[in-house]
Design an enzyme around this catalytic site. Sequence first.
Site, PDB file in Angstrom:
ATOM      1  N   HIS A 185      -0.152  -3.173   6.245  1.00 38.34           N
ATOM      2  CA  HIS A 185       0.985  -2.260   6.131  1.00 38.34           C
ATOM      3  C   HIS A 185       2.265  -2.727   6.840  1.00 38.34           C
ATOM      4  O   HIS A 185       3.223  -1.957   6.927  1.00 38.34           O
ATOM      5  CB  HIS A 185       0.635  -0.859   6.654  1.00 38.34           C
ATOM      6  CG  HIS A 185      -0.372  -0.131   5.830  1.00 38.34           C
ATOM      7  ND1 HIS A 185      -0.459   1.248   5.807  1.00 38.34           N
ATOM      8  CD2 HIS A 185      -1.345  -0.582   5.004  1.00 38.34           C
ATOM      9  CE1 HIS A 185      -1.451   1.622   5.008  1.00 38.34           C
ATOM     10  NE2 HIS A 185      -1.994   0.523   4.508  1.00 38.34           N
TER      11      HIS A 185
ATOM     12  N   ASP B 179       0.806  -1.217   0.000  1.00 37.05           N
ATOM     13  CA  ASP B 179       0.000   0.000   0.000  1.00 37.05           C
ATOM     14  C   ASP B 179       0.847   1.279   0.000  1.00 37.05           C
ATOM     15  O   ASP B 179       1.651   1.510   0.903  1.00 37.05           O
ATOM     16  CB  ASP B 179      -0.890   0.039   1.238  1.00 37.05           C
ATOM     17  CG  ASP B 179      -1.700  -1.240   1.418  1.00 37.05           C
ATOM     18  OD1 ASP B 179      -1.135  -2.325   1.202  1.00 37.05           O
ATOM     19  OD2 ASP B 179      -2.877  -1.149   1.791  1.00 37.05           O
TER      20      ASP B 179
ATOM     21  N   ASN C 247     -10.431  -1.412   0.804  1.00 38.46           N
ATOM     22  CA  ASN C 247     -11.696  -0.954   1.365  1.00 38.46           C
ATOM     23  C   ASN C 247     -11.898   0.560   1.264  1.00 38.46           C
ATOM     24  O   ASN C 247     -13.009   1.058   1.399  1.00 38.46           O
ATOM     25  CB  ASN C 247     -11.819  -1.402   2.832  1.00 38.46           C
ATOM     26  CG  ASN C 247     -10.640  -0.990   3.679  1.00 38.46           C
ATOM     27  OD1 ASN C 247      -9.488  -1.241   3.324  1.00 38.46           O
ATOM     28  ND2 ASN C 247     -10.906  -0.372   4.815  1.00 38.46           N
ATOM     29  N   HIS C 248     -10.813   1.333   1.023  1.00 35.66           N
ATOM     30  CA  HIS C 248     -10.943   2.788   0.893  1.00 35.66           C
ATOM     31  C   HIS C 248     -10.973   3.268  -0.558  1.00 35.66           C
ATOM     32  O   HIS C 248     -10.993   4.475  -0.807  1.00 35.66           O
ATOM     33  CB  HIS C 248      -9.778   3.491   1.601  1.00 35.66           C
ATOM     34  CG  HIS C 248      -9.763   3.293   3.086  1.00 35.66           C
ATOM     35  ND1 HIS C 248     -10.819   3.634   3.887  1.00 35.66           N
ATOM     36  CD2 HIS C 248      -8.794   2.786   3.906  1.00 35.66           C
ATOM     37  CE1 HIS C 248     -10.511   3.353   5.154  1.00 35.66           C
ATOM     38  NE2 HIS C 248      -9.302   2.832   5.185  1.00 35.66           N
TER      39      HIS C 248
ATOM     40  N   GLU D  22      -4.453   2.047  -2.627  1.00 36.37           N
ATOM     41  CA  GLU D  22      -5.712   2.483  -2.025  1.00 36.37           C
ATOM     42  C   GLU D  22      -5.555   3.563  -0.958  1.00 36.37           C
ATOM     43  O   GLU D  22      -6.527   4.195  -0.588  1.00 36.37           O
ATOM     44  CB  GLU D  22      -6.475   1.286  -1.445  1.00 36.37           C
ATOM     45  CG  GLU D  22      -5.968   0.774  -0.139  1.00 36.37           C
ATOM     46  CD  GLU D  22      -7.083   0.683   0.906  1.00 36.37           C
ATOM     47  OE1 GLU D  22      -8.243   0.920   0.575  1.00 36.37           O
ATOM     48  OE2 GLU D  22      -6.751   0.388   2.050  1.00 36.37           O
ATOM     49  N   ASN D  23      -4.329   3.807  -0.466  1.00 40.20           N
ATOM     50  CA  ASN D  23      -4.090   4.869   0.514  1.00 40.20           C
ATOM     51  C   ASN D  23      -3.166   5.950  -0.023  1.00 40.20           C
ATOM     52  O   ASN D  23      -2.504   6.650   0.744  1.00 40.20           O
ATOM     53  CB  ASN D  23      -3.474   4.278   1.796  1.00 40.20           C
ATOM     54  CG  ASN D  23      -4.510   3.589   2.662  1.00 40.20           C
ATOM     55  OD1 ASN D  23      -5.494   4.198   3.061  1.00 40.20           O
ATOM     56  ND2 ASN D  23      -4.291   2.320   2.936  1.00 40.20           N
TER      57      ASN D  23
ATOM     58  N   HIS E 256      -3.147  -4.401   3.125  1.00 38.35           N
ATOM     59  CA  HIS E 256      -4.023  -3.738   4.092  1.00 38.35           C
ATOM     60  C   HIS E 256      -3.380  -3.471   5.434  1.00 38.35           C
ATOM     61  O   HIS E 256      -3.595  -2.411   6.017  1.00 38.35           O
ATOM     62  CB  HIS E 256      -5.340  -4.510   4.315  1.00 38.35           C
ATOM     63  CG  HIS E 256      -6.251  -3.881   5.318  1.00 38.35           C
ATOM     64  ND1 HIS E 256      -6.834  -2.642   5.112  1.00 38.35           N
ATOM     65  CD2 HIS E 256      -6.672  -4.281   6.543  1.00 38.35           C
ATOM     66  CE1 HIS E 256      -7.592  -2.329   6.168  1.00 38.35           C
ATOM     67  NE2 HIS E 256      -7.490  -3.302   7.050  1.00 38.35           N
TER      68      HIS E 256
ATOM     69  N   HIS F  73      -6.928  -8.046  -0.068  1.00 30.68           N
ATOM     70  CA  HIS F  73      -6.884  -6.921   0.856  1.00 30.68           C
ATOM     71  C   HIS F  73      -7.726  -7.282   2.073  1.00 30.68           C
ATOM     72  O   HIS F  73      -8.948  -7.179   2.065  1.00 30.68           O
ATOM     73  CB  HIS F  73      -7.445  -5.668   0.163  1.00 30.68           C
ATOM     74  CG  HIS F  73      -7.068  -4.392   0.838  1.00 30.68           C
ATOM     75  ND1 HIS F  73      -5.853  -3.785   0.655  1.00 30.68           N
ATOM     76  CD2 HIS F  73      -7.749  -3.604   1.698  1.00 30.68           C
ATOM     77  CE1 HIS F  73      -5.798  -2.670   1.355  1.00 30.68           C
ATOM     78  NE2 HIS F  73      -6.930  -2.538   2.012  1.00 30.68           N
TER      79      HIS F  73
END
Length: 268
Positions: A189, A17, A76-77, A48-49, A187, A162
């Site tokens: 990290h 990520d 999820n984000h 995603e982040n 997810h 994820h």
Amino acid sequence: MYEILGGENLKILVLGDVCGEVGCEALLKNLPRLKKQLSVDLTVINGENSASSNGISAPSADLIFGAGADVITGGNHTLSRKDIRPVLDSNEYLLRPDNMPLAEFGKGYCLVDMGHTRVAVINLLGQVYLDMHKAENPFICADRLIEKAKNDGANIILVDFHAEATSEKRALGFYLDGKVSAVFGTHTHVQTNDAQILPLGTGYITDLGMSGPINSVLGVEPSVIIDRLKNGGQGRFIFAEGECRLEGILLEVDSKTGKTLDIKTVKY
């Protein structure tokens, strides 16, 4: 159309990520050099982040592709920011988890034509501890997308799972052993110390880690998290600054059989 740089085997770099602008800047600075050093044929990065607080934005996706990603996966984000939603529909190599509940934009599957082999990338979301009870079961979704990949002529199949729970990730890895080339978790990290080739030839790691600031709590400024945990604070997540590290795995995959021949963790 891609041209494979090496021989019959494909070298695939997968990075965890990306955390905020500082993570994007680290990619721009270091990824081209890393790809050259490792003779990488294909690069998959979870983004995603990558936006300034959370989620992925159109500008951060552009930065990740510009740094050298061939495929960006999500989590999820992914749908947190409205500007990314039309991009998910227009760019086939920008993914969100296919089993994401109530998702009206994008998909969790793409096919990359490498010339004499095709690579399918599948993006799935876990259910345990993620409050994603309305998500399609990832095991069932994986079966459906693997069938699609094979019908599309994919020799190599990669799965970004994820998910939060180690048990869910390990279980999916063994469930897909021999059905896909690699399963890698995202997810949490934090890079796990369990990179391996499963008994039937599938490369596996529970979590790739992150592409972000080293002196952080999962990419976030430590003081923010300490205040939340110690004092019940509600401060907004702020990504930490400072030196960054790119974390992930390097896979060597047989382009004919789709089996992983070698897997190494990467910290750069």
